[in-house]
Write an enzyme that holds these catalytic residues in place. Structure first.
Site, PDB file in Angstrom:
ATOM      1  N   ASP A 137       0.866  -1.323  -0.141  1.00 57.73           N
ATOM      2  CA  ASP A 137      -0.037   0.076  -0.102  1.00 57.73           C
ATOM      3  C   ASP A 137       0.878   1.403  -0.038  1.00 57.73           C
ATOM      4  OD1 ASP A 137      -2.376   1.241  -0.189  1.00 57.73           O
ATOM      5  OD2 ASP A 137      -2.623   1.130   1.972  1.00 57.73           O
ATOM      6  N   CYS A 191     -18.991  -9.818  -9.157  1.00 56.49           N
ATOM      7  CA  CYS A 191     -20.120  -9.282  -8.039  1.00 56.49           C
ATOM      8  C   CYS A 191     -21.491  -9.644  -8.669  1.00 56.49           C
ATOM      9  CB  CYS A 191     -19.997  -7.631  -7.791  1.00 56.49           C
ATOM     10  SG  CYS A 191     -18.581  -7.485  -6.799  1.00 56.49           S
ATOM     11  N   CYS A 244     -14.006   4.288   7.292  1.00 62.90           N
ATOM     12  CA  CYS A 244     -15.425   3.794   6.971  1.00 62.90           C
ATOM     13  C   CYS A 244     -15.314   2.419   6.307  1.00 62.90           C
ATOM     14  CB  CYS A 244     -16.101   4.959   6.175  1.00 62.90           C
ATOM     15  SG  CYS A 244     -17.892   4.468   5.729  1.00 62.90           S
TER      16      CYS A 244
END
Length: 387
Positions: A137, A191, A244
Site C-alpha cells: 500500500d 459481483c 469507514c
C-alpha cells in the site's frame, strides 16, 4: 515429473502460508497496460483529487514492474486477513467509529516484516540468491491490479479486491522478484448483479460500478483530507472519525469471510475499535503522538482527528456535548474551530447561540467567522422550531 518452476512455486506458497499469509497468488512481471489506462483516466477526470502523491508519473511507473526491479520475472501477490469481531458496545453515547483496518497496529510494518522474512526463507529453501522488492500500500505498485491478475481476488463494485475466502477484509502486499515462478490464473468471479455497496454508501461515493469518487468517500474525508470537510458532506459522515466500513459491512461476500489468524490484528490493548470523543477535543499534539504512535490513526494528524470528532458530535446531536465543544472554540487550529462551530450549530440551543455570539466577537480568521455565522443561523432556526 514436476519442473523446478512448479516445485519452486509450491515452495514459495507453502512458505508464505506458514508465515501467516492467508492468500498467495503468482503473476508475471509483464506490464499492466490496461490498468494504467484506467488509472490515468481516473486521474484526468478528477476522481483521485485530494491525493497529491497519486499522480500520472506514479501510475506509469507502477504499471511497469521491470522498471521497479530491473530483471523482474514474477510478482508474488500476498493477502493477510484483518477480519475480527467487534468487542461489546460501550454504554458511552459519545463514541466514534474507527475503520476495522485500524483496529490493530499499523499493518504496513506487520506486512513488511513478514515479507522480509519470506524473502529470506525463499532464498534458504530454494538455495538461491534472489533479488526482490516489496510493497504494501505504498510506492507506485498497482496492488489491486497485481492481486486481480494473480488470482487473489476480483474487483468489487466498491473498488476493493474481493476474495472468496476472506472477502475484502485483506491487506495486500507484493514481492517483485527475478525468480521465475508459475503464474496463477485470474479469478473468473464477479459481483454479478449485486449493487448493495453502491446503494448503501451514504455519500454516493461509488458513482458507478467499479468507479469511486475519492472526494466523496468517508474514508478519504476522515483520513486523507487535510483541510475543511465540505459542509454538505458532514451530516453524511455520521459518527465515523477514522475511516469507514459501510461498503464492506454490507457486502454479501463478506458475510462468510474467515477471521484473521494474525495475533497483531486481534482486538486487544494494542489498537482502537472505537474512540471516546469528548476527551479527544482537548488532546494535545504530544498526547496524540504518544497515544497513536503505533496506530494507523496517526495518519489523520491531531487537527484532522479533532476535526472529525467535532463532526461526529454534531451528528450525534446530544446537547450535553456543548460545554466541551464551547471550550474547543478556542482551539489553536482554525480548521478545528470551524468544524466545532458547525457542530454546535447542529446541536443548537440557547447556550450554543450565546457561545457562538461570543466566539464571533473574538474570532479573527475569516473562514472561521463564516462558519460561526452559518452556525448561528442554524442555531437560530432550531430555537425557533422549538418555541
Amino acid at each position: 515429473m514436476h519442473s523446478n518452476i512448479e516445485n519452486n512455486t509450491k515452495a514459495v506458497k507453502d512458505l508464505a502460508a506458514a508465515l501467516g499469509f492467508d492468500i498467495v497468488g503468482i503473476t508475471s512481471a509483464l506490464d499492466f497496460d490496461d490498468f494504467e489506462v484506467i488509472a490515468l483516466e481516473r486521474l484526468e477526470s478528477g476522481l483521485m483529487d485530494g491525493l497529491p502523491w497519486y499522480n500520472a508519473e506514479r501510475v506509469k511507473r507502477g504499471s511497469k514492474p521491470s522498471e521497479l526491479l530491473p530483471g523482474a520475472r514474477s510478482i508474488i501477490s500476498l493477502a493477510m486477513s484483518y477480519m475480527t469481531e467487534p468487542p461489546s458496545v460501550s454504554g458511552n453515547a459519545f463514541m466514534g467509529k474507527v475503520g476495522r483496518y485500524a483496529w490493530g497496529p499499523d499493518y504496513h510494518k506487520v506486512m513488511w516484516d513478514r515479507m522480509s522474512v519470506l524473502i529470506d526463507s525463499i532464498s534458504r529453501e530454494l538455495q538461491v540468491s534472489i533479488r526482490a522488492k516489496t510493497y504494501c500500500d505504498t510506492g507506485p505498485m498497482l496492488d489491486r491490479a497485481v492481486a486481480k491478475r494473480a488470482g487473489v481476488g476480483w474487483y468489487g463494485k466498491n473498488t476493493n479486491i474481493l476474495s472468496s475466502s476472506h472477502g475484502s477484509w485483506i491487506f495486500l502486499g507484493q514481492i517483485i522478484t527475478d525468480l521465475v515462478l508459475q503464474p496463477d490464473s485470474e479469478s473468473k468471479k464477479t459481483c454479478g448483479q449485486c449493487t448493495t455497496c453502491i446503494d448503501m454508501c451514504p455519500t454516493g461515493a461509488i458513482i458507478a460500478p467499479y468507479v469511486l469518487d475519492n472526494s466523496k468517500c468517508i474514508s478519504f474525508l476522515t483520513i486523507e483530507c487535510r483541510g475543511e470537510i465540505p459542509i454538505q458532506m458532514r451530516p453524511l459522515i455520521g459518527d465515523w472519525v477514522f475511516g469507514c466500513d459501510i461498503c464492506q459491512d454490507v457486502c454479501p461476500v463478506n458475510r462468510k469471510a474467515k477471521p484473521t489468524r494474525e495475533p497483531a490484528f486481534q482486538v486487544g490493548e494494542h489498537g482502537f475499535t472505537s474512540l471516546e470523543l469528548i476527551p479527544l477535543l482537548s488532546i494535545t499534539d504530544l498526547e496524540f503522538k504518544q497515544r497513536f504512535a503505533n496506530s494507523p490513526i496517526r495518519r489523520a494528524k491531531r487537527s484532522g482527528l479533532v476535526r472529525n470528532v467535532c463532526v461526529a458530535l454534531g451528528n450525534i446531536g446530544d446537547i450535553s456535548a456543548i460545554p466541551a465543544l464551547i471550550h474547543t472554540l478556542k482551539d489553536k487550529d482554525p480548521m478545528v474551530r470551524s468544524h466545532c462551530a458547525w457542530a454546535i450549530g447542529q446541536i443548537g440551543g440557547s447556550l450554543s447561540y450565546k457561545a457562538l455570539e461570543v466566539a464571533l466577537q473574538e474570532e479573527s480568521d475569516d473562514d472561521v467567522v463564516a462558519e460561526i455565522t452559518l452556525a448561528l443561523d442554524q442555531t437560530n432556526q432550531i430555537i425557533k422550531t422549538t418555541i
